[in-house]
Design a protein around this motif. Structure first.
Motif, PDB file in Angstrom:
ATOM      1  N   ALA A  34      49.076  40.098  40.780  1.00 27.09           N
ATOM      2  CA  ALA A  34      48.469  39.251  39.963  1.00 27.09           C
ATOM      3  C   ALA A  34      49.060  37.927  39.593  1.00 27.09           C
ATOM      4  CB  ALA A  34      48.265  40.005  38.604  1.00 27.09           C
ATOM      5  N   ILE A  35      50.417  37.967  39.714  1.00 25.22           N
ATOM      6  CA  ILE A  35      51.342  37.004  39.508  1.00 25.22           C
ATOM      7  C   ILE A  35      51.145  35.993  40.723  1.00 25.22           C
ATOM      8  CG2 ILE A  35      53.775  36.065  39.386  1.00 25.22           C
ATOM      9  CD1 ILE A  35      54.134  38.059  37.300  1.00 25.22           C
ATOM     10  N   LYS A  36      51.133  36.418  41.998  1.00 27.33           N
ATOM     11  CA  LYS A  36      51.000  35.702  43.133  1.00 27.33           C
ATOM     12  C   LYS A  36      49.719  35.018  43.223  1.00 27.33           C
ATOM     13  CE  LYS A  36      53.796  38.751  46.108  1.00 27.33           C
ATOM     14  NZ  LYS A  36      53.783  39.737  47.110  1.00 27.33           N
ATOM     15  N   PHE A  37      48.416  35.614  42.393  1.00 28.46           N
ATOM     16  CA  PHE A  37      47.166  35.139  42.392  1.00 28.46           C
ATOM     17  C   PHE A  37      47.329  33.935  41.340  1.00 28.46           C
ATOM     18  CE2 PHE A  37      42.794  34.778  41.220  1.00 28.46           C
ATOM     19  CZ  PHE A  37      41.965  34.484  42.358  1.00 28.46           C
ATOM     20  N   ALA A  38      47.930  34.212  40.363  1.00 31.36           N
ATOM     21  CA  ALA A  38      48.021  32.943  39.385  1.00 31.36           C
ATOM     22  C   ALA A  38      48.841  31.894  39.801  1.00 31.36           C
ATOM     23  CB  ALA A  38      48.744  33.705  38.080  1.00 31.36           C
ATOM     24  N   ASP A  39      49.857  32.053  40.756  1.00 29.18           N
ATOM     25  CA  ASP A  39      50.600  31.113  41.418  1.00 29.18           C
ATOM     26  C   ASP A  39      49.704  30.257  42.396  1.00 29.18           C
ATOM     27  OD1 ASP A  39      53.201  30.924  40.525  1.00 29.18           O
ATOM     28  OD2 ASP A  39      53.974  32.642  41.537  1.00 29.18           O
ATOM     29  N   TRP A  40      48.888  31.024  43.016  1.00 29.26           N
ATOM     30  CA  TRP A  40      47.989  30.359  44.046  1.00 29.26           C
ATOM     31  C   TRP A  40      47.013  29.467  43.182  1.00 29.26           C
ATOM     32  CZ3 TRP A  40      42.640  30.618  44.241  1.00 29.26           C
ATOM     33  CH2 TRP A  40      41.905  29.958  45.338  1.00 29.26           C
ATOM     34  N   LEU A  41      46.352  29.808  42.119  1.00 30.50           N
ATOM     35  CA  LEU A  41      45.481  29.240  41.250  1.00 30.50           C
ATOM     36  C   LEU A  41      46.338  27.814  40.778  1.00 30.50           C
ATOM     37  CD1 LEU A  41      43.485  31.367  38.984  1.00 30.50           C
ATOM     38  CD2 LEU A  41      42.570  30.123  40.951  1.00 30.50           C
ATOM     39  N   VAL A 210      44.259  39.164  50.803  1.00 30.56           N
ATOM     40  CA  VAL A 210      43.467  38.276  50.193  1.00 30.56           C
ATOM     41  C   VAL A 210      44.187  36.863  49.880  1.00 30.56           C
ATOM     42  CG1 VAL A 210      42.160  37.611  47.940  1.00 30.56           C
ATOM     43  CG2 VAL A 210      41.606  40.060  49.165  1.00 30.56           C
ATOM     44  N   ILE A 211      45.397  37.177  49.138  1.00 32.94           N
ATOM     45  CA  ILE A 211      46.019  36.078  49.036  1.00 32.94           C
ATOM     46  C   ILE A 211      46.459  35.042  50.282  1.00 32.94           C
ATOM     47  CG2 ILE A 211      48.349  35.516  48.071  1.00 32.94           C
ATOM     48  CD1 ILE A 211      48.015  37.620  45.929  1.00 32.94           C
ATOM     49  N   LYS A 212      46.839  36.007  51.273  1.00 33.70           N
ATOM     50  CA  LYS A 212      47.095  35.341  52.681  1.00 33.70           C
ATOM     51  C   LYS A 212      46.089  34.426  53.060  1.00 33.70           C
ATOM     52  CE  LYS A 212      48.657  36.342  57.438  1.00 33.70           C
ATOM     53  NZ  LYS A 212      48.891  37.273  58.280  1.00 33.70           N
ATOM     54  N   ALA A 213      44.685  34.971  53.080  1.00 36.10           N
ATOM     55  CA  ALA A 213      43.612  34.366  53.549  1.00 36.10           C
ATOM     56  C   ALA A 213      43.376  33.122  52.560  1.00 36.10           C
ATOM     57  CB  ALA A 213      42.329  35.237  53.399  1.00 36.10           C
ATOM     58  N   LEU A 214      43.659  33.148  51.180  1.00 38.35           N
ATOM     59  CA  LEU A 214      43.262  32.158  50.246  1.00 38.35           C
ATOM     60  C   LEU A 214      44.121  31.069  50.705  1.00 38.35           C
ATOM     61  CD1 LEU A 214      42.618  34.107  47.060  1.00 38.35           C
ATOM     62  CD2 LEU A 214      41.154  32.580  48.270  1.00 38.35           C
ATOM     63  N   TRP A 219      40.949  24.016  48.798  1.00 43.24           N
ATOM     64  CA  TRP A 219      40.342  24.128  47.693  1.00 43.24           C
ATOM     65  C   TRP A 219      38.725  23.565  48.263  1.00 43.24           C
ATOM     66  CZ3 TRP A 219      40.680  26.831  43.117  1.00 43.24           C
ATOM     67  CH2 TRP A 219      39.752  26.295  42.153  1.00 43.24           C
ATOM     68  N   LEU A 220      37.744  24.154  47.620  1.00 43.12           N
ATOM     69  CA  LEU A 220      37.678  25.416  47.417  1.00 43.12           C
ATOM     70  C   LEU A 220      37.332  26.467  48.401  1.00 43.12           C
ATOM     71  CD1 LEU A 220      36.912  27.279  44.571  1.00 43.12           C
ATOM     72  CD2 LEU A 220      34.718  26.560  44.896  1.00 43.12           C
ATOM     73  N   PRO A 221      37.842  27.278  48.426  1.00 41.46           N
ATOM     74  CA  PRO A 221      37.891  28.226  49.748  1.00 41.46           C
ATOM     75  C   PRO A 221      36.579  28.936  50.076  1.00 41.46           C
ATOM     76  CG  PRO A 221      39.034  29.474  47.807  1.00 41.46           C
ATOM     77  CD  PRO A 221      38.955  28.150  47.466  1.00 41.46           C
ATOM     78  N   ASP A 222      35.901  29.047  51.002  1.00 43.16           N
ATOM     79  CA  ASP A 222      34.881  29.538  51.600  1.00 43.16           C
ATOM     80  C   ASP A 222      35.016  30.988  51.444  1.00 43.16           C
ATOM     81  OD1 ASP A 222      32.811  30.886  53.079  1.00 43.16           O
ATOM     82  OD2 ASP A 222      32.343  29.198  54.281  1.00 43.16           O
ATOM     83  N   MET A 223      34.572  31.772  50.582  1.00 42.45           N
ATOM     84  CA  MET A 223      34.748  33.037  50.116  1.00 42.45           C
ATOM     85  C   MET A 223      34.262  34.078  51.472  1.00 42.45           C
ATOM     86  SD  MET A 223      36.755  33.300  47.837  1.00 42.45           S
ATOM     87  CE  MET A 223      37.067  35.029  47.823  1.00 42.45           C
ATOM     88  N   GLU A 224      33.113  33.935  51.970  1.00 39.62           N
ATOM     89  CA  GLU A 224      32.686  34.497  53.096  1.00 39.62           C
ATOM     90  C   GLU A 224      33.802  34.481  54.233  1.00 39.62           C
ATOM     91  OE1 GLU A 224      28.665  34.864  54.327  1.00 39.62           O
ATOM     92  OE2 GLU A 224      28.188  33.413  52.963  1.00 39.62           O
ATOM     93  N   VAL A 225      34.524  33.359  54.441  1.00 43.43           N
ATOM     94  CA  VAL A 225      35.506  33.439  55.603  1.00 43.43           C
ATOM     95  C   VAL A 225      36.610  34.149  55.197  1.00 43.43           C
ATOM     96  CG1 VAL A 225      37.238  31.862  56.705  1.00 43.43           C
ATOM     97  CG2 VAL A 225      34.585  31.120  56.540  1.00 43.43           C
ATOM     98  N   VAL A 226      36.971  34.118  53.842  1.00 46.65           N
ATOM     99  CA  VAL A 226      38.097  34.968  53.193  1.00 46.65           C
ATOM    100  C   VAL A 226      37.842  36.326  53.418  1.00 46.65           C
ATOM    101  CG1 VAL A 226      39.234  35.593  51.026  1.00 46.65           C
ATOM    102  CG2 VAL A 226      38.960  32.970  51.641  1.00 46.65           C
ATOM    103  N   ALA A 227      36.666  36.825  53.024  1.00 48.41           N
ATOM    104  CA  ALA A 227      36.333  38.063  53.120  1.00 48.41           C
ATOM    105  C   ALA A 227      36.251  38.725  54.467  1.00 48.41           C
ATOM    106  CB  ALA A 227      34.959  38.226  52.566  1.00 48.41           C
ATOM    107  N   LYS A 228      35.779  37.779  55.410  1.00 47.69           N
ATOM    108  CA  LYS A 228      35.517  38.578  56.893  1.00 47.69           C
ATOM    109  C   LYS A 228      37.098  38.492  57.367  1.00 47.69           C
ATOM    110  CE  LYS A 228      31.022  36.859  57.627  1.00 47.69           C
ATOM    111  NZ  LYS A 228      30.268  35.675  58.315  1.00 47.69           N
ATOM    112  N   HIS A 229      38.052  37.331  56.949  1.00 47.55           N
ATOM    113  CA  HIS A 229      39.365  37.736  57.490  1.00 47.55           C
ATOM    114  C   HIS A 229      40.006  38.616  56.999  1.00 47.55           C
ATOM    115  CE1 HIS A 229      43.412  36.058  58.624  1.00 47.55           C
ATOM    116  NE2 HIS A 229      43.726  36.405  57.456  1.00 47.55           N
ATOM    117  N   VAL A 230      39.696  39.153  55.597  1.00 51.77           N
ATOM    118  CA  VAL A 230      40.289  40.397  55.044  1.00 51.77           C
ATOM    119  C   VAL A 230      39.898  41.616  55.805  1.00 51.77           C
ATOM    120  CG1 VAL A 230      40.368  41.586  52.967  1.00 51.77           C
ATOM    121  CG2 VAL A 230      40.665  39.149  52.809  1.00 51.77           C
TER     122      VAL A 230
END
Length: 476
Positions: A34-41, A210-214, A219-230
């Motif tokens: 969660a903290i890593k995700f907050a750091d990314w934001l 997920v965090i690695k893909a993001l 910005w703003l990430p293409d979430m379909e690309v993120v999902a497929k990478h994951v």
């Protein structure tokens, strides 16, 4: 899916739960993620004041939370409900990111529930994810776009194992569907699966991917690309867990563009019997490509002995690509009742609308009725363990249609595109044997283990048989 949002108009609700009231549910990792995700934001320019952080850390991770630049609240049911309904619902931003890392489950009604930090076996405090998404997509919530990332289990917990018949939990009030709402939902697991955690590294495998893909996107990430990478990452991890995603674009019926939620897709995929799926990830990719280019594809056995994993590869392919077949994934068997009855039974059990094969029609017309009246969407038909390829010809859908056919057979003389399977490489055979009889045994008796693999020809099914003999009383 296209969402546009400025970082300064973006909000975040980030939840990480490690410590539960039921202490035997504690897990090490969600707070770190969660903290890593907050750091990314924050690194993307999202203001600190726009991020709501709800963390319930293990004692050993409390200092990490205390030293973080954003103050957090405990991730209790009431705190989360208040933040969502009384705070975030009143904000007028452009995008809300939701990140949840913690425990979850599926109810008997197949609804996902997210367990809060104050949950125990006496009081199952939880949030209803479906209800939450309905709120986000309604005019009761002012932020029109949401990206929801959930690293939580979706396994069944039966009443016999302590779950109450009525889970309770927070239901969110929602208004009228709004016409300019978009949602993207990325889930760590399909229905019935558990989300795996790497406790030594203090991270969930899904959150880490997920965090690695993001981090690899602007910005703003293409979430379909993120999902497929994951998903690609998990295909190689062999964690018996497959992330999946869906999205809704607008709630106006004329503009709705809905990526199929795999949990709503009709299927009868058999359960896997494999303890470990080895040396088959490249064939999975090849199989997927062949089914993009061909109507019919076969998985064959170049040894002619059987037991090389044809059915298992078909099972894994069906699961990993289920969302690519919104019309359904139907497994068929010639050793059971006739094929038309199986097709009709599948359609009836899965409640296809207005589907009833007329009984007085000849076989070819009954099948034609199936192909023309099957529910919408691309379909995968799997004919498993076909012994005589001639027997299948009369039951195949038209070439070039929306139906794809996958055949498993020992026969190698086929007029169709095929993937031949054979013995495993020695390293993969040893890996499977170690999984079956124990890593210590293989490491201590490596030469014996190699001889065993060679003796059975590195055939997966024969290794299972050997392992079964090894586990019988009196064997060492």
């Amino acid at each position: 899916m296209t969402i546009t949002a400025k970082p300064e108009k973006t909000y975040g609700l980030i939840v990480g739960i490690e410590k539960y009231q039921a202490t035997n549910w504690n897990v090490n990792g969600p707070v770190h993620d969660a903290i890593k995700f907050a750091d990314w934001l924050l690194s993307q320019g999202v203001p600190t004041n726009n991020i709501r952080l709800c963390l319930s850390p293990l004692t050993e991770n409390s200092e990490l939370v205390n030293n973080f630049e954003i103050t957090s609240k405990p991730a209790t049911e009431q705190n989360l409900f208040d933040i969502i309904t009384n705070d975030l619902s009143q904000q007028t931003g452009e995008l809300l990111f939701i990140f949840w890392a913690g425990h979850g489950l599926i109810t008997s009604e197949r609804n996902r529930r997210l367990l809060c930090a104050d949950a125990s076996k006496n009081n199952w405090q939880n949030l209803d994810l479906h209800s939450l998404l309905l709120l986000f997509g309604s005019d009761s919530f002012r932020i029109p776009n949401q990206i929801c990332i959930v690293d939580a289990c979706a396994n069944y917990l039966l009443e016999s194992n302590g779950r109450p018949t009525n889970l309770g939990g927070k239901q969110f009030p929602s208004g009228q569907p709004r016409q300019n709402s978009q949602q993207f939902v990325l889930l760590a697991t399909r229905e019935g699966e558990t989300a795996k955690v790497n406790s030594s590294a203090k991270t969930g495998y899904f959150s880490q991917a997920v965090i690695k893909a993001l981090e690899q996107q602007d910005w703003l990430p293409d979430m379909e690309v993120v999902a497929k990478h994951v998903k690609e990452q998990f295909a190689s991890l062999n964690k018996q867990q497959l992330p999946t995603y869906f999205y809704r674009r607008s709630w106006d019926g004329d503009q709705e563009d809905y990526y199929p939620n795999p949990f709503d897709i009709a299927y009868n995929i058999p359960s896997t019997q494999a303890r470990k799926f080895v040396d088959r990830h490249q064939p999975l990719e090849e199989l997927h490509q062949l089914l993009q280019d061909n109507t019919i594809v076969a998985i064959t056995d170049r040894t002619g002995q059987g037991g090389v994993g044809k059915t298992e590869l078909a099972i894994q392919y069906s699961w990993y690509n289920l969302e690519n077949y919104p019309g359904g994934c139907c497994w068929l068997y010639f050793k059971r009742v006739d094929i038309v009855t199986q097709l009709s039974g599948f359609a009836m059990v899965k409640k296809f609308p207005d589907f009833k094969i007329p009984e007085n029609l000849p076989l070819d017309y009954q099948l034609l009725y199936c192909w023309e009246n099957w529910q919408p969407g691309k379909v995968l038909l799997v004919f498993d363990n076909v012994t005589d390829i001639e027997q299948i010809k009369d039951y195949l859908p038209p070439m070039g249609s929306r139906f794809r056919v996958l055949i498993t057979t020992r026969s190698s003389q086929l007029p169709y595109a095929s993937i031949p399977l054979g013995e495993l490489p020695e390293t993969e055979a040893l890996e499977l044997l170690a999984k079956l009889v124990g890593k210590d045994y293989v490491e201590k008796k490596l030469e014996v283990a190699k001889e065993i693999c060679q003796f059975v020809g590195c055939i997966p099914l024969k290794l299972y048989h050997v392992a079964g003999l090894y586990s019988e009383p009196g064997n060492t």
